[in-house]
Design an enzyme around this catalytic site. Structure first.
Site, PDB file in Angstrom:
ATOM      1  N   CYS B 112       0.799  -1.224   0.000  1.00 47.02           N
ATOM      2  CA  CYS B 112       0.000   0.000   0.000  1.00 47.02           C
ATOM      3  C   CYS B 112       0.832   1.275   0.000  1.00 47.02           C
ATOM      4  O   CYS B 112       0.285   2.376  -0.040  1.00 47.02           O
ATOM      5  CB  CYS B 112      -0.948   0.013   1.183  1.00 47.02           C
ATOM      6  SG  CYS B 112      -2.048  -1.391   1.131  1.00 47.02           S
ATOM      7  N   CYS B 431       0.595   2.418   6.589  1.00 41.91           N
ATOM      8  CA  CYS B 431       1.016   1.057   6.882  1.00 41.91           C
ATOM      9  C   CYS B 431       0.940   0.263   5.585  1.00 41.91           C
ATOM     10  O   CYS B 431       0.227   0.640   4.668  1.00 41.91           O
ATOM     11  CB  CYS B 431       0.110   0.426   7.923  1.00 41.91           C
ATOM     12  SG  CYS B 431      -1.611   0.410   7.423  1.00 41.91           S
TER      13      CYS B 431
END
Lengths: 693, 435
Positions: B112, B431
């Protein structure tokens, strides 16, 4: 570990009554504050100190009554299980209205009482059939197997599974309570009852033929507990709860008094003893402020043993260098190690990622250079004193000052190996058993010059590798090999006397040895047996006499792959034919059997008495430190019948006097091999003398 | 299991506070950032290919800045789920956008934070003097993902060429063999190392930090409410118009669900008692983003007006099972220390919102002395950012989260908020899967 002790039970009863009285309390959660353990079972010392049959029956009844009250409680009790719930611990949860388990690796459920020669005596035999069905209840109670959380859910043993919270468990404990207490509303109790058992014919066939037949086949009828467990479960299923609970309590009392249970509890104590380091932590060396912690291990020799030692070491976090002199041998060793972990990953015991991460701790090499950072070197090279000396010198040229040198020899005296060393205080024996990843025992051998820190470090490594560790003094054959030699010698005598290998095996296994002694000869390796017999026979003289070593030598000379005493052409076949060549050799060395000492039971006693006598002698000579380690070494290293609890427990429970009496008969037939040693004679003279307190 | 990037920047000379510049180092500036509208997968973009989205983002960037196409020196793009036909999607998108075929391009991936990785790659090129002008961006397209035959089948198909000369009977057998192996594989959604699905891990994380279902639903509502407001007020100026051909002008995942309705949603991962639901998680999205990074003097010489300086970044990894999504808690204090700032100095905070529970767990971790001491090797808690500065224009939960595109959206949002809120320093963190 949490255990159900007398005090805890009393306290539980008190709190339980308070919960029933207090109107503000709507329900209760039973949860352990120890992350890896719910309740590991009843306190063994409480059992041992309970007294006779009447008292232990009473103990069982008390447990039953308390748990029955718990079961009938109008306010719900939830067992929140993280870690082991075993024996009485699981029975406690079975009486709760709801059971929730975490899927953590440490969570295991089971009723292992059968392994202590007992039965689940607090309602387990009665509640389990209702919860998981008769078949699964029998399976659990007869084998004592551990049930993993997911399986437990499937079986109906627990109502619900929750994921563990991992590292944060300790910090956010209060929230766990909240989660657990919110669960029960959505739970329905599964009811699995086997209706089939109501039919008489089926019931008889099921319990008597199928179940007991299986038990007899697997245990040779040597263990009373499984048979009685089957009876007690049957009683509850067929004749109802009242009869069932009565049978359970009585059965518990009865089993607690058997020699088998005492032997097995003795072994349990021994295992506990051998999982502790009686040498403490290694101390700071005088010339340094650093405590040496072993992180890097080097294993020399990538054979079966070397690779096995690597496997149990990298598995537990050690960085390991595996050194061999030849590339094909090194590759074979690596393959063996990889196979071990790959199989585990295929069986979902670990992920492929974990497998790869473990394998990354292995450095396989052909060069001594990699030993520069080793904290401990374990050699598993060919059993030849000259080769060992060469290896000691080559290794010591590279390793750092603090590094320990351990030898995995099975018979060569460590003192002799240490003669080549510049620092004999760092030399020690670490005798592993094959296959290393399966055999639990590690025999550590110390010489007069081995330093205490070296011993402490070696024990620490062994324990971390998951081994049961016994520590013995250096001497020919140490402890385990020394016991094996006279036993094998007796087997050869029997073979010469015309007792077939299959008969010897059958007599041994029916006596409780897990592997037949003739088969053991093949498994140890006939060449190894020759080596050990000749060497120890030379040292100990006629006490080790028996069969003619030449029999083995001829076998080695005419040996072909896949052939020993037996032929191993088809690995999968259960029926192995006896090797014809071997039979011919036995014939050519034929001896006249002595009728008076050749009955089946005498053959068994001849095997066992030489074994036991040598064990007692090892204690007498100070090779062994204590009888507990002697029992563990014999059972876990050599397969001494577990229901006898080891040579020392055997003498304690079955008497030294009758053993000596039999040995005298054998002595008359065969001479000094059967002469009882002085310590054994002392015990025979005074029956109040015991090895175990 | 978490990698995370934080980046602080300050707005140029507008305020008297230090710009954190270093006279010896080249200043890297963000000239502009844009993105396509982020759409729920399976909606208007569904017949496109991923490089289409990335191409339009780059085209929009070029148009808005007016920079001549031949002045671009490098293109670097982040993506997670790769389309097999365009494995170096950066190059395909650059060519399609009309950038010179002499301009090299490469593609990066880091779950991500793939476009964060693209931006820091560009940042390094500029800071070290290798390049002056770099386009960074990111794209993910969940309306179409590569679905594979299983391994056995693939191996059979690769053998296929060799079987043409077999007798008839063998061919029949071969076809039968193939048919019996017709099972398909979707792209992996579980962590390869731990075999755990991310939502599952997030649920355990939320439980471990005692984050309630209600708190998560409330946080999700906050995200949607703020995104809706920012959209209505025209603050999301980075959004381009995309002609599919029918024009798409705004994100389509922003919706305010009544709390009662949210409370009725079922647990999506840990069933039935988990607290993570479809309503408090980010959803599968399609979208692309792009930013123009330049050396400050060069930008000014070309008459471009930079929006912000890029100053510091860090990546940190943790154990991938229990700490998969805690990257922001670890990286925030570290990158602040690098910049010589404290949380109080920061005016704008943008965190990637994977799950409401994950955001709240990170904030709780930063407020925990125990966590700081036990896991971060710090004397005491680091403190969580104030909600007054936090994701004020919505976040991944509401706007959408095309994995590879989110990083550039966060950076651009930081710069635009600094301007709108008259701030000096901004910080962003995210994250990522993998640990």
């Amino acid at each position: 570990m949490n255990t159900l002790s007398k005090e805890l039970m009393e306290e539980f009863e008190e709190v339980f009554n308070e919960i029933q009285r207090n109107k503000a309390v709507k329900g209760a959660v039973l949860i352990s504050s120890k992350p890896g353990s719910f309740v590991a079972g009843a306190d063994i010392d409480m059992l041992k100190n309970a007294g006779g049959e009447a008292e232990t029956t009473e103990l069982s009844k008390n447990g039953q009554n308390l748990f029955n009250a718990l079961e009938k409680s109008k306010k719900p009790f939830v067992a929140a299980i993280n870690g082991v719930a075993l024996g009485g611990g699981l029975e406690l949860t079975l009486a709760c209205q709801y059971r929730i388990a975490t899927t953590d690796k440490s969570t295991n459920l089971g009723v292992p009482e059968v392994m202590l020669g007992l039965l689940p005596g607090a309602g387990g035999t009665q509640r389990l059939p209702h919860l998981v069905g008769v078949a699964s209840a029998l399976d659990m109670a007869l084998t004592g197997k551990m049930i993993k959380p997911k399986k437990a859910k499937k079986m109906g043993l627990v109502h619900h599974l929750v994921e563990p919270l991992g590292i944060f468990l300790a910090l956010f404990y209060p929230f766990l309570h909240k989660i657990y207490i919110n669960f029960p509303q959505t739970i329905t109790i599964p009811k699995v009852i086997s209706y089939l058992l109501k039919f008489g014919a089926f019931e008889k066939n099921f319990f008597n033929k199928m179940i007991k037949g299986k038990v007899m086949k697997q245990t040779n009828g040597l263990f009373p507990a499984p048979l009685l467990i089957a009876d007690v479960i049957r009683e509850g299923v067929i004749n109802g709860a009242e009869a069932g609970y009565k049978a359970e309590a009585e059965g518990f009392g009865k089993l607690s008094q058997t020699n088998e249970s005492k032997s097995l509890i003795g072994l349990y104590d021994g295992q506990t003893h051998c999982k502790k380091n009686r040498f403490g932590n290694p101390a700071k060396p005088a010339n340094s402020n650093l405590i040496i912690i072993i992180r890097n291990i080097a294993v020399l020799g990538a054979g079966l043993m070397g690779a096995g030692i690597v496997q149990v070491s990298i598995d537990k976090g050690y960085n390991v260098v595996l050194k061999d002199s030849f590339s094909p041998g090194l590759a074979r060793g690596q393959e063996q190690i990889y196979k071990g972990f790959n199989t585990a990953s295929k069986k979902k015991k670990m992920t492929t990622f974990e497998r790869d991460a473990i394998m990354a701790k292995l450095d396989a090499t052909l060069s001594y250079d990699a030993l520069r950072n080793a904290d401990m070197v374990i050699e598993a090279v060919f059993e030849d004193i000259d080769i060992k000396h060469k290896v000691v010198k080559e290794t010591e040229a590279v390793i750092p000052e603090h590094c320990i040198f351990a030898s995995n020899t099975s018979a060569l005296p460590i003192g002799d190996i240490a003669k080549a060393s510049k620092r004999p205080e760092k030399v020690i024996g670490m005798h592993y058993f094959s296959p290393v990843d399966k055999m639990q025992l590690l025999e550590i051998i110390t010489t007069d010059t081995t330093s205490k820190d070296t011993v402490a470090s070696a024990v620490q490594v062994g324990l971390k590798q998951g081994k049961l560790v016994i520590v013995v003094k250096d001497g020919p054959g140490f402890y385990t090999t020394r016991l094996l030699a006279p036993t094998l010698s007796e087997v050869i005598r029997m073979l010469q006397e015309g007792v077939g290998p299959q008969k010897i095996d059958k007599l041994a296994t029916s006596f409780g040895f897990p592997v037949g002694i003739a088969t053991l000869l093949d498994e140890v390796g006939i060449d190894v047996a020759v080596h050990v017999s000749e060497y120890l026979g030379g040292v100990f003289g006629e006490r080790f006499a028996g069969g003619n070593v030449q029999v083995l030598k001829d076998l080695v000379a005419r040996r072909k792959t896949g052939k020993g005493v037996y032929m191993y052409s088809d690995a999968k076949s259960k029926n192995r034919p006896v090797n014809d060549t071997a039979t011919q050799i036995f014939k050519s060395f034929e001896l006249e059997p002595v009728e008076a000492v050749s009955s089946d039971s005498d053959i068994q006693l001849r095997l066992i008495s030489r074994f036991v006598n040598e064990a007692v002698m090892s204690l007498q000579e100070g090779i062994l430190d204590n009888p507990l380690e002697g029992d563990i070494g014999a059972v876990f290293g050599l397969g001494f019948p577990p229901h006898l609890g080891g040579p020392f427990r055997y003498v304690d429970l079955h008497g030294a006097a009758p053993l000596v009496e039999n040995m005298r008969r054998f002595e008359a037939a065969y001479g000094a091999a059967f002469t009882p040693c002085p310590l054994l004679l002392e015990h025979a003279k005074d029956s109040s003398k015991k090895f175990h307190s | 299991s978490v990698r995370c990037l934080s980046s602080t920047r300050n707005q140029s000379a507008k305020k008297s506070r230090a710009t954190l510049g270093n006279s010896n180092a080249r200043n890297v500036v963000l000239v502009e950032g844009v993105r396509t509208p982020f759409l729920m997968s399976g909606t208007q973009y569904k017949n496109l290919m991923p490089h289409d989205l990335q191409r339009e983002a780059i085209k929009g960037l070029l148009k808005r800045t007016g920079i001549p196409k031949d002045k671009l020196e490098y293109v670097v793009i982040g993506t997670v789920i790769q389309e097999g036909k365009t494995s170096n999607i950066a190059r395909e998108a650059a060519l399609g956008a009309g950038i010179s075929d002499k301009t090299p391009a490469h593609t990066v991936t880091q779950a991500c934070i793939s476009s964060n990785q693209a931006m820091t790659t560009g940042f390094n090129m500029i800071a070290s003097g290798q390049m002056d002008t770099v386009v960074a961006g990111g794209v993910d397209f969940m309306s179409d993902v590569p679905i594979r035959f299983n391994r056995k089948m693939r191996s059979l198909m690769l053998q296929m060429n060799k079987v043409t000369n077999l007798p008839y009977f063998s061919k029949v057998k071969f076809v039968k063999h193939i048919l019996s192996n017709l099972r398909l594989q979707l792209p992996a959604i579980a962590e390869f190392s731990t075999d755990e699905v991310m939502g599952h891990s997030a649920d355990r994380l939320a439980a471990a930090f005692g984050i309630s279902r209600l708190a998560q639903d409330e946080y999700a509502t906050r995200s949607h409410t703020l995104a809706k407001k920012a959209t209505e007020e025209g603050k999301l100026s980075d959004v381009l118009e995309y002609k599919v051909p029918e024009p798409v002008t705004s994100d389509n995942g922003i919706r305010i669900t009544p709390m009662e309705k949210m409370a009725k949603m079922r647990a999506a991962f840990v069933k039935p008692h988990g607290t993570i639901t479809a309503a408090n998680s980010s959803f599968l999205s399609d979208g692309a983003s792009a930013v123009l990074l330049m050396e400050e003097k060069k930008a000014k010489a070309m008459g471009l007006k930079p929006k912000a300086y890029l100053r510091n970044y860090t990546y940190m990894s943790q154990e991938p099972k229990d700490q998969l999504l805690l990257g922001p808690a670890y990286t925030t204090p570290t990158v602040l220390e690098k910049a010589g700032l404290t949380l109080n100095d920061i005016d704008v905070v943008e965190y990637h919102e994977a799950f409401a529970g994950q955001i709240l767990a990170n904030l709780a971790a930063m407020e925990s002395d125990y966590f700081a001491q036990k896991h971060m090797n710090r004397p005491g808690k680091v403190g969580a950012p104030s909600m007054d500065k936090f994701n004020l224009w919505g976040g991944s939960l509401s706007i959408g989260h095309p994995f590879g595109a989110t990083g550039c959206r966060l950076v651009t949002t930081c710069a635009n908020r600094l301007k709108a809120e008259d701030g000096t320093y901004a910080l962003l963190a995210a994250c990522a899967a993998g640990g």
